[in-house]
Design a protein around this motif. Structure first.
Motif, PDB file in Angstrom:
ATOM      1  N   UNK A 169       9.655   3.538  -1.457  1.00 51.59           N
ATOM      2  CA  UNK A 169       8.742   5.014  -1.104  1.00 51.59           C
ATOM      3  C   UNK A 169       9.139   6.309  -0.705  1.00 51.59           C
ATOM      4  N   UNK A 170      10.807   5.970   0.052  1.00 57.97           N
ATOM      5  CA  UNK A 170      11.712   7.598   0.127  1.00 57.97           C
ATOM      6  C   UNK A 170      11.888   7.984  -0.812  1.00 57.97           C
ATOM      7  N   UNK A 171      12.580   7.237  -2.114  1.00 60.67           N
ATOM      8  CA  UNK A 171      13.078   7.679  -2.990  1.00 60.67           C
ATOM      9  C   UNK A 171      12.193   7.754  -3.804  1.00 60.67           C
ATOM     10  N   UNK A 172      10.973   7.452  -3.866  1.00 61.25           N
ATOM     11  CA  UNK A 172       9.761   8.380  -5.156  1.00 61.25           C
ATOM     12  C   UNK A 172       9.342   9.370  -4.397  1.00 61.25           C
TER      13      UNK A 172
ATOM     14  N   UNK B 194       5.379  14.726   4.847  1.00 60.50           N
ATOM     15  CA  UNK B 194       4.505  14.149   3.696  1.00 60.50           C
ATOM     16  C   UNK B 194       4.858  12.056   3.319  1.00 60.50           C
ATOM     17  N   UNK B 195       6.107  11.573   3.522  1.00 57.24           N
ATOM     18  CA  UNK B 195       6.332  10.445   3.850  1.00 57.24           C
ATOM     19  C   UNK B 195       5.807   9.531   4.973  1.00 57.24           C
ATOM     20  N   UNK B 196       5.412  10.907   5.722  1.00 60.82           N
ATOM     21  CA  UNK B 196       5.577  10.225   7.742  1.00 60.82           C
ATOM     22  C   UNK B 196       3.992  10.234   7.550  1.00 60.82           C
TER      23      UNK B 196
ATOM     24  N   UNK C 201       9.381   7.247  11.232  1.00 59.99           N
ATOM     25  CA  UNK C 201      10.730   8.407  11.569  1.00 59.99           C
ATOM     26  C   UNK C 201      11.524   8.671  10.494  1.00 59.99           C
ATOM     27  N   UNK C 202      11.835   6.407  10.160  1.00 59.13           N
ATOM     28  CA  UNK C 202      13.001   5.886   8.867  1.00 59.13           C
ATOM     29  C   UNK C 202      12.488   7.097   7.808  1.00 59.13           C
ATOM     30  N   UNK C 203      11.251   7.454   7.046  1.00 58.60           N
ATOM     31  CA  UNK C 203      11.550   7.448   6.410  1.00 58.60           C
ATOM     32  C   UNK C 203      11.350   9.173   6.272  1.00 58.60           C
TER      33      UNK C 203
ATOM     34  N   UNK D  69       0.912  -1.261  -0.200  1.00 56.46           N
ATOM     35  CA  UNK D  69      -0.221  -0.389   0.122  1.00 56.46           C
ATOM     36  C   UNK D  69       1.031   1.125  -0.170  1.00 56.46           C
ATOM     37  N   UNK D  70       2.185   1.195   0.486  1.00 53.59           N
ATOM     38  CA  UNK D  70       2.764   2.338   1.235  1.00 53.59           C
ATOM     39  C   UNK D  70       3.781   2.903  -0.400  1.00 53.59           C
ATOM     40  N   UNK D  71       4.982   1.693  -1.142  1.00 52.71           N
ATOM     41  CA  UNK D  71       4.751   2.359  -2.424  1.00 52.71           C
ATOM     42  C   UNK D  71       3.880   2.346  -3.346  1.00 52.71           C
ATOM     43  N   UNK D  72       2.503   2.386  -3.569  1.00 48.98           N
ATOM     44  CA  UNK D  72       2.250   2.365  -4.848  1.00 48.98           C
ATOM     45  C   UNK D  72       1.431   3.596  -4.573  1.00 48.98           C
TER      46      UNK D  72
END
Length: 203
Positions: free
Chosen positions: A59-62, A86-88, A102-104, A12-15
């Protein structure tokens, strides 16, 4: 090493991260963030990096440049920190635990560091070297040439040089204490204009 060796995580996160990036980024910047993920995975493979959280890395890269988008631009925060938040938010909606959210943020912020110790943050290191390749041309001779050609054929650079230079210059002007200003002073416009991958044709 082939382009088909790398598949985006089916989570879900990646998509959702890709959907968000696709909705807000230009084709050139969208290709840049996807290439950054592919370069990161390729560096992980050739350097035999173990313990990589591939969903976190993707996820972080995108999302690593989403803070450059006017809709997510922050009046005070650097664009990488704004994008990290935004990633959080996105990964919270995907059910990630607070520590992983937090890692993202950390990975996205650290992609703009001059260097990242892989022993401290392997995903942050991989994204930093990957974006260093795609923006500044660093280590452009390390990855297999055929793989590089395949990636550039599938995800061409288009007008990235002009778009990224304009965006980061604007960020540096408005937020002079952030990494954007350091990047501009470091000659990013010239590096992009003379980028070695601009001369690499697809297969």
């Amino acid at each position: 090493m082939q382009l088909d060796d790398f598949t985006a995580p089916d989570t879900q996160a990646a998509r959702t991260a890709f959907d968000l990036a696709s909705s807000y980024h230009s084709p050139a910047v969208l290709n840049h963030v996807v290439r950054s993920w592919l370069w990161a995975e390729a560096f992980a493979l050739i350097e035999d990096r173990r313990g990589v959280d591939h969903e976190l890395l993707y996820t972080s890269a995108v999302l690593h440049d989403i803070g450059l988008v006017p809709a997510f631009d922050n009046v005070a925060l650097s664009y990488e920190e704004a994008g990290g938040h935004v990633a959080v938010a996105l990964t919270a909606g995907a059910g990630w635990a607070p520590e992983r959210r937090q890692r993202a943020l950390e990975v996205i912020v650290r992609h703009n560091w001059p260097s990242v110790d892989p022993a401290m943050d392997v995903e942050g290191y991989l994204l930093e070297v990957a974006t260093g390749l795609d923006i500044s041309g660093a280590r452009s001779d390390v990855l297999p040439r055929d793989f590089v050609r395949q990636v550039l054929a599938a995800y061409p650079r288009l007008s990235l040089a002009e778009e990224f230079t304009a965006s980061v210059t604007d960020q540096g002007r408005r937020k002079p204490t952030t990494a954007a200003q350091r990047i501009v002073r470091g000659g990013v416009a010239g590096k992009l204009a003379r980028h070695p991958l601009e001369a690499v044709a697809g297969p």
